[in-house]
Design an enzyme around this catalytic site. Structure first.
Site, mmCIF file in Angstrom:
data_model
loop_
_atom_site.group_PDB
_atom_site.id
_atom_site.type_symbol
_atom_site.label_atom_id
_atom_site.label_comp_id
_atom_site.label_asym_id
_atom_site.label_seq_id
_atom_site.Cartn_x
_atom_site.Cartn_y
_atom_site.Cartn_z
ATOM 1 N N CYS A 1 -8.342 -6.087 0.816
ATOM 2 C CA CYS A 1 -8.059 -7.512 0.556
ATOM 3 C C CYS A 1 -8.011 -7.762 -0.827
ATOM 4 C CB CYS A 1 -8.712 -8.486 1.425
ATOM 5 S SG CYS A 1 -8.531 -10.177 0.923
ATOM 6 N N ILE B 1 4.239 -7.098 5.605
ATOM 7 C CA ILE B 1 4.042 -6.582 4.258
ATOM 8 C C ILE B 1 5.777 -6.410 3.792
ATOM 9 C CG2 ILE B 1 3.683 -4.318 2.866
ATOM 10 C CD1 ILE B 1 1.251 -4.061 4.575
ATOM 11 N N CYS C 1 -4.363 -8.870 0.282
ATOM 12 C CA CYS C 1 -4.126 -10.198 0.156
ATOM 13 C C CYS C 1 -4.064 -10.609 -1.247
ATOM 14 C CB CYS C 1 -5.153 -11.037 1.245
ATOM 15 S SG CYS C 1 -5.687 -9.819 2.424
ATOM 16 N N ALA D 1 -18.841 8.745 2.380
ATOM 17 C CA ALA D 1 -19.883 9.142 3.290
ATOM 18 C C ALA D 1 -19.354 9.332 4.694
ATOM 19 C CB ALA D 1 -20.724 7.928 3.495
HETATM 20 P P1 NDP Z 1 3.219 -4.920 10.929
HETATM 21 O O1 NDP Z 1 2.344 -4.677 12.101
HETATM 22 O O2 NDP Z 1 3.335 -6.408 10.406
HETATM 23 O O3 NDP Z 1 4.650 -4.598 11.063
HETATM 24 C C1 NDP Z 1 4.959 -3.249 11.176
HETATM 25 C C2 NDP Z 1 6.527 -3.062 11.230
HETATM 26 O O4 NDP Z 1 6.742 -1.724 11.049
HETATM 27 C C3 NDP Z 1 7.165 -3.646 12.420
HETATM 28 O O5 NDP Z 1 8.356 -4.297 12.157
HETATM 29 C C4 NDP Z 1 7.116 -2.415 13.046
HETATM 30 O O6 NDP Z 1 8.215 -2.425 14.179
HETATM 31 C C5 NDP Z 1 7.446 -1.381 12.094
HETATM 32 N N1 NDP Z 1 7.187 0.053 12.716
HETATM 33 C C6 NDP Z 1 5.878 0.369 13.286
HETATM 34 N N2 NDP Z 1 5.574 1.503 13.335
HETATM 35 C C7 NDP Z 1 6.884 2.093 12.866
HETATM 36 C C8 NDP Z 1 7.658 3.338 12.789
HETATM 37 N N3 NDP Z 1 7.107 4.568 13.275
HETATM 38 N N4 NDP Z 1 8.776 3.634 12.379
HETATM 39 C C9 NDP Z 1 9.587 2.610 11.876
HETATM 40 N N5 NDP Z 1 9.026 1.484 12.097
HETATM 41 C C10 NDP Z 1 7.664 1.162 12.574
HETATM 42 O O7 NDP Z 1 2.591 -3.916 9.704
HETATM 43 P P2 NDP Z 1 2.579 -4.186 8.224
HETATM 44 O O8 NDP Z 1 2.447 -2.846 7.760
HETATM 45 O O9 NDP Z 1 3.518 -5.218 7.515
HETATM 46 O O10 NDP Z 1 1.112 -4.795 7.887
HETATM 47 C C11 NDP Z 1 -0.139 -4.243 8.780
HETATM 48 C C12 NDP Z 1 -0.999 -5.274 9.026
HETATM 49 O O11 NDP Z 1 -1.698 -5.720 7.838
HETATM 50 C C13 NDP Z 1 -0.291 -6.634 9.531
HETATM 51 O O12 NDP Z 1 -0.123 -6.381 11.090
HETATM 52 C C14 NDP Z 1 -1.559 -7.747 9.439
HETATM 53 O O13 NDP Z 1 -2.105 -7.584 10.413
HETATM 54 C C15 NDP Z 1 -2.081 -7.174 7.877
HETATM 55 N N6 NDP Z 1 -1.337 -7.935 6.921
HETATM 56 C C16 NDP Z 1 -1.499 -9.367 6.906
HETATM 57 C C17 NDP Z 1 -1.024 -10.211 5.769
HETATM 58 C C18 NDP Z 1 -1.206 -11.606 6.103
HETATM 59 O O14 NDP Z 1 -2.073 -12.077 6.772
HETATM 60 N N7 NDP Z 1 -0.438 -12.232 5.372
HETATM 61 C C19 NDP Z 1 -0.175 -9.443 4.927
HETATM 62 C C20 NDP Z 1 -0.033 -8.182 5.240
HETATM 63 C C21 NDP Z 1 -0.358 -7.489 6.196
HETATM 64 P P3 NDP Z 1 7.905 -3.154 15.657
HETATM 65 O O15 NDP Z 1 7.951 -4.493 15.455
HETATM 66 O O16 NDP Z 1 9.230 -2.611 16.396
HETATM 67 O O17 NDP Z 1 6.637 -2.484 15.943
#
Ligand code: NDP
Length: 447
Positions: A43, A179, A48, A115
Site C-alpha cells: 500500500c 489496476i 494505493c 524470514a
Molecule cells: P483484479 O482482480 O481487480 O483484476 C484482474 C483482471 O485480470 C481481471 O480482469 C481478470 O479477469 C484478469 N485476469 C485474471 N487472471 C488472468 C489471466 N490468467 N490471464 C488474463 N487475465 C487475467 O486484479 P488487479 O491486478 O487489478 O488488482 C489486484 C487486487 O488488488 C484487486 O483485486 C484489489 O483487491 C486490489 N487493488 C485495490 C485497489 C483499490 O482499492 N483501489 C487498487 C489496486 C488493486 P476476470 O475478471 O475474467 O477474472
C-alpha cells in the site's frame, strides 16, 4: 528464563503486519517483525498511496484544459514525468520512515531480513540465525500475477510503473480490474496511448454493471482503446525496441510497453509453510479461521496472503483483531459485510453493499433509484462527462447498496457507507436536507 525469544514474530511489515505488531506490543507483548523490503508494504511503497498521487498528478491534464472556461489562460502547459515520479518516490520514502518510527515507538524489534518459518514456534532468518516466538504471524501480502506466455519477461507490472525512466508513447495493459483501469486513466491523462486487453468482455467484475458500462463509455471517449475476449499469446521484442503483442481474436499490436494487471497472488511460497502442514488454498492463499488462525495453532495469517478481501483497510482490521484476540484478551473477528471500495479511474467509481443484480438475485424485489447528471463544474467547462449515482433498496426501502461514478465519488461514498452499514432507509436519506450545490446532494434528492 522466557521460553521464547518473542511473544510474537511477524513476517511482513505492510499495513496489516505493522498494525498487528504495534497493537500486540501495546498489549504488552514482546514483538519482532521481519521485512525484506521497505517498511510499509504494498500500500505505502508500490500500491494505493503512490498510485493515488499519480492519479492526482494525471488529473491536472483535465483541470488545465477546463481552466480556460473559468477564465484562466494556461497556454502550452508541459508535463515532466520525472518530477512527479521523484516527488512521489520521495513521499513514499517519508511515509516508510514514519511506519518505521511507529514500530520503534512501540518497542517492536525490526529485522531487515527475509524470514521463513522453520517450526511451529521458530523462524529462520536469511542470515541463518533462528528466533523463537510463542506466535508467528504471516503478513507477507501478495504480488502481481504474470501470465506465463512467451516473452512475458518484456512486460512490466504496477510495481515497475512507479520507477519508469520515461513514459511510453503506447502501452498495452492486460487485465480489466482495478489496476488496469486505474493505470489506464493515469497513462492516458499523461498522453500515452493506452490499449486495455481483457480475457473476457467484463471489466471490474463485482461492481455495478451500469456504472461499469458508463466508465467504459467515458474511457473510450477519452481515447482509451479496449480489446475484449483477448488472451495473451506472446510478446516479441523487435529490433527497434518496440513490443509486438499477439493475442486471441485480434490483430497483433505494436506498443512501447506492456503492463500486466492480471490479479495478485498470495506471497506464501518459500516460507516453509507446506513442510509445517499449514493448509493452503489453490492460489497459494493461507487458509485461516475467523480469528485468522491457520491450521497450526501457533501460526496466524492476515491480509492479502489470506486472499479474503485484498484491500488495505481490511488487512489493517484483520491485524488489529488478531492482536486484540491473542494479546488483548478480547476475541475479535472482522465483519466483512458492507466493505466499501473504490477504483481510482478517471473518473473514479465506487460502491458499497449489493449491486443491482446481486440484490435482484438475493432479495427478489428491489427498488433502484438513479441520478444521471452532469456535474456543474463540467457544464461550465463544456466537458461532456456525466456522473451516475445509484441507490439499491430492498422492498422495505432499506438501502442495501450505493454505487457512485463521478468526480470525487470515493470521498462522497465514505460517509454514505456509514448509512448503509447502519441499515438506514431511503426515507432517512429523503429526510436529510441537501447541501447545495454539491454532487453529493444527489444522494438525498433521488425520487
Ligand atoms: P483484479 O482482480 O481487480 O483484476 C484482474 C483482471 O485480470 C481481471 O480482469 C481478470 O479477469 C484478469 N485476469 C485474471 N487472471 C488472468 C489471466 N490468467 N490471464 C488474463 N487475465 C487475467 O486484479 P488487479 O491486478 O487489478 O488488482 C489486484 C487486487 O488488488 C484487486 O483485486 C484489489 O483487491 C486490489 N487493488 C485495490 C485497489 C483499490 O482499492 N483501489 C487498487 C489496486 C488493486 P476476470 O475478471 O475474467 O477474472
Amino acid at each position: 528464563m522466557a521460553q521464547y525469544d518473542y511473544d510474537l514474530f511477524t513476517i511482513g511489515a505492510g499495513s496489516g503486519g505493522v498494525r498487528a505488531s504495534r497493537i500486540a506490543a501495546a498489549h504488552g507483548a514482546k514483538v519482532a517483525v521481519a521485512e525484506e523490503h521497505k517498511i510499509g508494504g504494498t500500500c505505502v511503497v508500490r500500491g494505493c498511496v503512490p498510485k493515488k498521487m499519480l492519479v492526482y498528478g494525471a488529473h491536472f491534464a483535465e483541470d488545465l484544459q477546463d481552466a480556460k472556461a473559468f477564465g484562466w489562460s494556461v497556454d502550452n502547459p508541459t508535463f515532466d514525468w520525472t518530477v512527479l515520479r521523484d516527488n512521489v518516490l520521495g513521499e513514499v520514502e517519508r511515509l516508510s520512515g514514519l511506519y518505521t518510527q511507529t514500530l520503534d515507538n512501540n518497542n517492536v524489534t525490526l529485522i531487515h531480513q527475509r524470514a521463513s518459518v522453520s517450526g511451529p514456534n521458530e523462524v529462520t532468518l536469511a542470515d541463518g540465525s533462528k528466533v523463537t516466538a510463542k506466535y508467528i504471524l504471516i503478513a507477507t501480502g501478495a504480488r502481481p500475477h504474470v501470465p506465463g506466455c512467451p516473452g512475458h519477461e518484456h512486460g512490466i507490472t504496477s510495481n515497475d510503473a512507479f520507477h519508469l525512466e520515461a513514459l511510453p508513447k503506447r502501452i498495452l495493459i492486460a487485465g480489466g480490474g482495478y489496476i488496469a483501469n486505474e493505470f489506464a486513466g493515469i497513462f492516458n491523462e499523461f498522453g500515452t496511448h493506452v490499449t486495455i486487453i481483457n480475457r473476457s468482455d467484463t471489466l471490474l467484475r463485482g461492481y455495478d454493471e451500469q456504472l461499469r458500462d458508463r466508465l467504459l463509455q467515458i474511457s473510450l471517449t477519452k481515447g482509451i482503446d479496449f480489446r475484449f475476449n483477448a488472451e495473451f499469446r506472446g510478446i516479441e521484442k523487435q529490433a527497434d525496441g518496440t513490443l509486438k503483442v499477439a493475442m486471441t481474436n485480434h490483430e497483433d499490436l505494436v506498443v512501447d510497453a506492456v503492463m500486466f494487471a492480471t490479479g495478485r497472488l498470495p506471497n506464501s511460497e518459500g516460507l516453509g509453510l507446506d513442510t509445517l502442514g499449514v493448509d493452503l488454498g489453490e492460489r497459494g492463499e493461507i487458509k485461516v479461521d475467523r480469528f485468522s488462525k491457520t491450521s497450526v495453532d501457533s501460526i496466524y495469517a492476515i491480509g492479502d496472503v489470506t486472499d479474503r478481501v485484498q484491500l488495505t483497510p481490511v488487512a489493517i482490521r484483520e491485524g488489529h483483531a488478531f492482536a486484540d484476540t491473542v494479546f488483548g484478551g478480547k476475541p475479535t473477528t472482522v465483519d466483512y459485510s458492507c466493505v466499501p471500495s473504490a477504483v481510482f479511474s478517471h473518473p473514479p467509481l465506487c460502491g458499497v453493499g449489493l449491486t443491482e443484480s446481486q440484490a435482484r438475485n438475493t432479495l427478489g424485489a428491489v427498488k433502484v433509484y438513479t441520478s444521471d447528471f452532469r456535474p456543474m463544474k463540467h457544464v461550465l467547462a463544456g466537458r461532456n462527462e456525466r456522473s451516475l449515482y445509484k441507490l439499491v433498496c430492498d422492498e422495505a426501502d432499506k438501502i442495501v447498496g450505493i454505487h457512485l461514478l463521478g468526480p470525487d465519488a470515493p470521498e462522497i461514498l465514505q460517509g454514505a457507507a456509514v448509512a448503509v452499514k447502519a441499515g438506514l432507509s431511503k426515507t432517512d436519506f429523503d429526510a436529510t436536507v441537501a447541501i447545495h450545490p454539491t454532487m453529493a446532494e444527489e444522494l438525498v434528492l433521488m425520487r
